[in-house]
Design a protein around this motif. Sequence first.
Motif, PDB file in Angstrom:
ATOM      1  N   ARG A 330       2.095  71.692  12.101  1.00  0.00           N
ATOM      2  CA  ARG A 330       3.037  71.313  13.164  1.00  0.00           C
ATOM      3  C   ARG A 330       2.470  70.343  13.816  1.00  0.00           C
ATOM      4  NH1 ARG A 330       3.756  76.181  17.166  1.00  0.00           N
ATOM      5  NH2 ARG A 330       3.426  77.118  15.220  1.00  0.00           N
ATOM      6  N   LEU A 331       0.915  70.236  14.316  1.00  0.00           N
ATOM      7  CA  LEU A 331       0.400  69.184  14.752  1.00  0.00           C
ATOM      8  C   LEU A 331       0.412  67.958  14.091  1.00  0.00           C
ATOM      9  CD1 LEU A 331      -2.548  71.009  16.472  1.00  0.00           C
ATOM     10  CD2 LEU A 331      -0.400  70.272  17.698  1.00  0.00           C
ATOM     11  N   ARG A 332       0.226  67.874  12.674  1.00  0.00           N
ATOM     12  CA  ARG A 332       0.168  66.757  12.120  1.00  0.00           C
ATOM     13  C   ARG A 332       1.454  66.133  11.891  1.00  0.00           C
ATOM     14  NH1 ARG A 332      -4.088  69.031   7.212  1.00  0.00           N
ATOM     15  NH2 ARG A 332      -5.816  69.030   8.237  1.00  0.00           N
ATOM     16  N   THR A 333       2.300  66.991  11.512  1.00  0.00           N
ATOM     17  CA  THR A 333       3.773  66.395  11.542  1.00  0.00           C
ATOM     18  C   THR A 333       4.111  65.972  12.768  1.00  0.00           C
ATOM     19  OG1 THR A 333       4.346  68.309   9.894  1.00  0.00           O
ATOM     20  CG2 THR A 333       6.135  67.155  10.873  1.00  0.00           C
ATOM     21  N   PHE A 334       3.972  66.311  13.681  1.00  0.00           N
ATOM     22  CA  PHE A 334       4.420  65.778  15.254  1.00  0.00           C
ATOM     23  C   PHE A 334       3.669  64.473  15.496  1.00  0.00           C
ATOM     24  CE2 PHE A 334       3.133  65.194  19.462  1.00  0.00           C
ATOM     25  CZ  PHE A 334       4.383  64.878  20.248  1.00  0.00           C
ATOM     26  N   SER A 335       2.357  64.470  15.106  1.00  0.00           N
ATOM     27  CA  SER A 335       1.462  63.300  15.354  1.00  0.00           C
ATOM     28  C   SER A 335       2.015  62.230  14.481  1.00  0.00           C
ATOM     29  CB  SER A 335       0.308  63.278  14.886  1.00  0.00           C
ATOM     30  OG  SER A 335      -0.701  62.284  14.881  1.00  0.00           O
ATOM     31  N   ALA A 336       2.399  62.355  13.333  1.00  0.00           N
ATOM     32  CA  ALA A 336       3.200  61.362  12.221  1.00  0.00           C
ATOM     33  C   ALA A 336       4.503  60.671  12.975  1.00  0.00           C
ATOM     34  CB  ALA A 336       3.117  61.902  10.871  1.00  0.00           C
ATOM     35  N   ARG A 337       5.151  61.958  13.422  1.00  0.00           N
ATOM     36  CA  ARG A 337       6.445  61.466  13.916  1.00  0.00           C
ATOM     37  C   ARG A 337       6.400  60.585  15.254  1.00  0.00           C
ATOM     38  NH1 ARG A 337      10.956  65.509  16.732  1.00  0.00           N
ATOM     39  NH2 ARG A 337      12.985  63.896  16.095  1.00  0.00           N
ATOM     40  N   GLN A 394      15.010  60.938  24.588  1.00  0.00           N
ATOM     41  CA  GLN A 394      14.230  60.893  25.875  1.00  0.00           C
ATOM     42  C   GLN A 394      12.878  60.307  26.078  1.00  0.00           C
ATOM     43  OE1 GLN A 394      16.176  61.734  28.872  1.00  0.00           O
ATOM     44  NE2 GLN A 394      17.870  61.699  27.472  1.00  0.00           N
ATOM     45  N   LEU A 395      12.275  60.243  24.939  1.00  0.00           N
ATOM     46  CA  LEU A 395      10.987  59.604  24.916  1.00  0.00           C
ATOM     47  C   LEU A 395      10.762  58.330  24.617  1.00  0.00           C
ATOM     48  CD1 LEU A 395       8.036  61.540  24.268  1.00  0.00           C
ATOM     49  CD2 LEU A 395       8.041  59.982  22.384  1.00  0.00           C
ATOM     50  N   ARG A 396       9.952  57.606  25.623  1.00  0.00           N
ATOM     51  CA  ARG A 396       9.842  56.117  25.876  1.00  0.00           C
ATOM     52  C   ARG A 396       8.634  55.562  24.994  1.00  0.00           C
ATOM     53  NH1 ARG A 396      14.378  56.687  26.236  1.00  0.00           N
ATOM     54  NH2 ARG A 396      15.533  56.632  28.097  1.00  0.00           N
ATOM     55  N   ALA A 397       8.751  54.331  24.932  1.00  0.00           N
ATOM     56  CA  ALA A 397       7.427  53.818  24.172  1.00  0.00           C
ATOM     57  C   ALA A 397       5.994  54.085  25.152  1.00  0.00           C
ATOM     58  CB  ALA A 397       7.503  52.275  24.033  1.00  0.00           C
ATOM     59  N   GLY A 398       6.228  54.015  26.396  1.00  0.00           N
ATOM     60  CA  GLY A 398       5.016  54.008  27.180  1.00  0.00           C
ATOM     61  C   GLY A 398       4.630  55.682  27.058  1.00  0.00           C
ATOM     62  N   ASP A 399       5.407  56.608  26.657  1.00  0.00           N
ATOM     63  CA  ASP A 399       4.956  58.164  26.684  1.00  0.00           C
ATOM     64  C   ASP A 399       4.119  58.138  25.354  1.00  0.00           C
ATOM     65  OD1 ASP A 399       6.604  58.564  28.757  1.00  0.00           O
ATOM     66  OD2 ASP A 399       8.335  58.949  27.715  1.00  0.00           O
ATOM     67  N   ARG A 400       4.440  57.656  24.381  1.00  0.00           N
ATOM     68  CA  ARG A 400       3.601  57.569  23.241  1.00  0.00           C
ATOM     69  C   ARG A 400       2.004  57.573  23.340  1.00  0.00           C
ATOM     70  NH1 ARG A 400       6.275  55.140  18.168  1.00  0.00           N
ATOM     71  NH2 ARG A 400       6.539  53.293  19.500  1.00  0.00           N
ATOM     72  N   GLU A 401       1.631  56.692  23.875  1.00  0.00           N
ATOM     73  CA  GLU A 401       0.140  56.576  24.301  1.00  0.00           C
ATOM     74  C   GLU A 401      -0.283  57.578  24.844  1.00  0.00           C
ATOM     75  OE1 GLU A 401      -3.290  53.495  24.341  1.00  0.00           O
ATOM     76  OE2 GLU A 401      -1.456  53.467  23.144  1.00  0.00           O
ATOM     77  N   ALA A 402       0.223  58.086  26.125  1.00  0.00           N
ATOM     78  CA  ALA A 402      -0.284  59.010  26.880  1.00  0.00           C
ATOM     79  C   ALA A 402      -0.232  60.422  26.074  1.00  0.00           C
ATOM     80  CB  ALA A 402       0.922  59.231  28.258  1.00  0.00           C
ATOM     81  N   ILE A 403       0.819  60.551  25.200  1.00  0.00           N
ATOM     82  CA  ILE A 403       0.594  61.966  24.488  1.00  0.00           C
ATOM     83  C   ILE A 403      -0.342  61.717  23.320  1.00  0.00           C
ATOM     84  CG2 ILE A 403       2.133  63.546  22.877  1.00  0.00           C
ATOM     85  CD1 ILE A 403       4.555  62.611  24.715  1.00  0.00           C
ATOM     86  N   LEU A 404      -0.521  60.564  22.621  1.00  0.00           N
ATOM     87  CA  LEU A 404      -1.448  60.525  21.671  1.00  0.00           C
ATOM     88  C   LEU A 404      -2.981  60.509  22.389  1.00  0.00           C
ATOM     89  CD1 LEU A 404      -0.246  57.519  19.574  1.00  0.00           C
ATOM     90  CD2 LEU A 404      -0.518  60.094  18.880  1.00  0.00           C
ATOM     91  N   ALA A 405      -3.047  60.143  23.459  1.00  0.00           N
ATOM     92  CA  ALA A 405      -4.243  60.334  24.138  1.00  0.00           C
ATOM     93  C   ALA A 405      -4.777  61.778  24.345  1.00  0.00           C
ATOM     94  CB  ALA A 405      -4.400  59.639  25.422  1.00  0.00           C
ATOM     95  N   VAL A 406      -3.734  62.631  24.775  1.00  0.00           N
ATOM     96  CA  VAL A 406      -3.975  63.999  24.866  1.00  0.00           C
ATOM     97  C   VAL A 406      -4.415  64.792  23.805  1.00  0.00           C
ATOM     98  CG1 VAL A 406      -2.820  66.276  25.543  1.00  0.00           C
ATOM     99  CG2 VAL A 406      -2.452  64.156  26.943  1.00  0.00           C
ATOM    100  N   LEU A 407      -3.595  64.346  22.495  1.00  0.00           N
ATOM    101  CA  LEU A 407      -3.987  64.819  21.058  1.00  0.00           C
ATOM    102  C   LEU A 407      -5.213  64.291  20.714  1.00  0.00           C
ATOM    103  CD1 LEU A 407      -0.848  64.578  18.987  1.00  0.00           C
ATOM    104  CD2 LEU A 407      -1.610  66.528  19.735  1.00  0.00           C
ATOM    105  N   ALA A 408      -5.628  63.152  21.071  1.00  0.00           N
ATOM    106  CA  ALA A 408      -6.965  62.753  20.539  1.00  0.00           C
ATOM    107  C   ALA A 408      -8.078  63.476  21.261  1.00  0.00           C
ATOM    108  CB  ALA A 408      -7.154  61.256  20.784  1.00  0.00           C
TER     109      ALA A 408
END
Length: 501
Positions: A330-337, A394-408
């Motif tokens: 689930r995490l890997r699929t989400f991260s790729a998406r 509803q997800l914006r480009a600026g959210d991508r970075e923030a969420i990827l940082a949490v995953l990292a």
Amino acid sequence: MSTAIDAATMTVHLFNTLTGELDPLLPSDGKAFRMYACGPTIYDYGHIGNFRTFLQIDVLRRFLKLTGTPVFHVMNITDVDDRIIRNAAQAGLPIGQYTAPYEQAFFEDLETLRIERPERIARATEHISRMVELIEKLAAAGAAYQTEDGSWYFRLSAFPAYGKLSKKDLSGMEDGARVDLDEYEKDSARDFALWKAAKPGETSWETPIGRGRPGWHIECSAMAMEYLGESLDLHAGGEDLMFPHHENEIAQSETVTHKPFALHWMHVRFLLVDGRKMSKSEGNFYTLRDLLLKGYKASAIRLALISVPYRHQLNFTFEGLTAAANEIERLRTFSARLKQASLAPGENPALQQAAKKAQADFIAELADDLNTADAKAPIFELVRAANTAIDQGQLRAGDREAILAVLAGFDTVFDVLADRDGEATTRAIQWAQQAGREADIASELLDRQSLTDEAIDALVAERTQAKRQRNFARADQIRKDLAERGILIEDSKEGVRWKRK
Ligand SMILES: [Zn+2]
């Protein structure tokens, strides 16, 4: 990524066996957190109970570093003891030759489970003179005595605080009763062997205290103090080592230094397998390699063994492993998406808020006695919220970075996102083939491995061709056949990709 900075003000609290309280973990020298963990005795392959302990210690060191605390971590390798001497003699090998493949296997297993290497690995046989010096100091203090056969023992009556770690009632302690075994489980205290006089044919060292070899307990005291000084910030190990091994380490060290040997003691609880104690006779005993050969993924084993906090009993089951594998997928699929999604510019304040909260909760749960179970939960909540937001645009480009940082940040500790499972499985299969254990390799695994990359490419091309010719039945059949052999096909705008499950 800003995770380390955000976490830097957080003090980690961990249960201390010695004080019975949650104590803060801080480097007492103001520089690095100096920790020692009892390592393996290399006479066999490591089982999942051993690795649960090493994994929980890995979580601790990774999290300390994430919160801005440098770590200096020492682990011993016990490469001489009763079992090693017995097994090497049976195999007709010098002990070094007997243990070498097991030591190599141990390091490979650490790699498979993504357990970070301690800053220092110390082999017992390379520190004999330090152990002898310590025994000499104990003798000078009147706490060690030599028996007629030339062995040396620690005099328990010389250390009145004995038992302070395990809180055992030792009032019935027999003065002068001795034990010379490396492994003993008797619930009673005895004078224990520091040095064992050489028996004919046994590996031994010629030293100022006589010819012989060290006992197990003196190893850890000598090597811990050699690299970490007289007072360590933390000493860790499995709960089975608390008594007598860790009590003996304390007695030996503190008798010489008159300082607390370790300020903090961490003990990782045993695991059960299917609700029972793991044992060879019960048929529920598994090494890491057994599980890989059954087709379970390294990442799933890692996640399953760390997801239950270290002070709780983990009941290990195959269903639990499958559940862990599904979580990782689930995490890997989400991260790729998330990485591939085409997003409108800007930020969604609700998701920015959700990302901040997930990160704060993740850090707070781990800082509270390494609560890995509750630390994982906010990450999955964020994944759910973000998936829904992508679905609804509803997800914006600026959210991508923030969420990827949490995953990292999550992955700095959990380390399951990158897919290295195929390599670990291939290594295990190659080992089994060399070790004459082909019979233990699950047939699906062999089947998967026998499919070469070229063969998969050809089948994928055939499927694309079939789709073009609107032969959807054939295309579906190929997808299904490959899925059964562990190959996943992903159609995307950029074309068709495949991966091994
Ligand atoms: Zn030890």
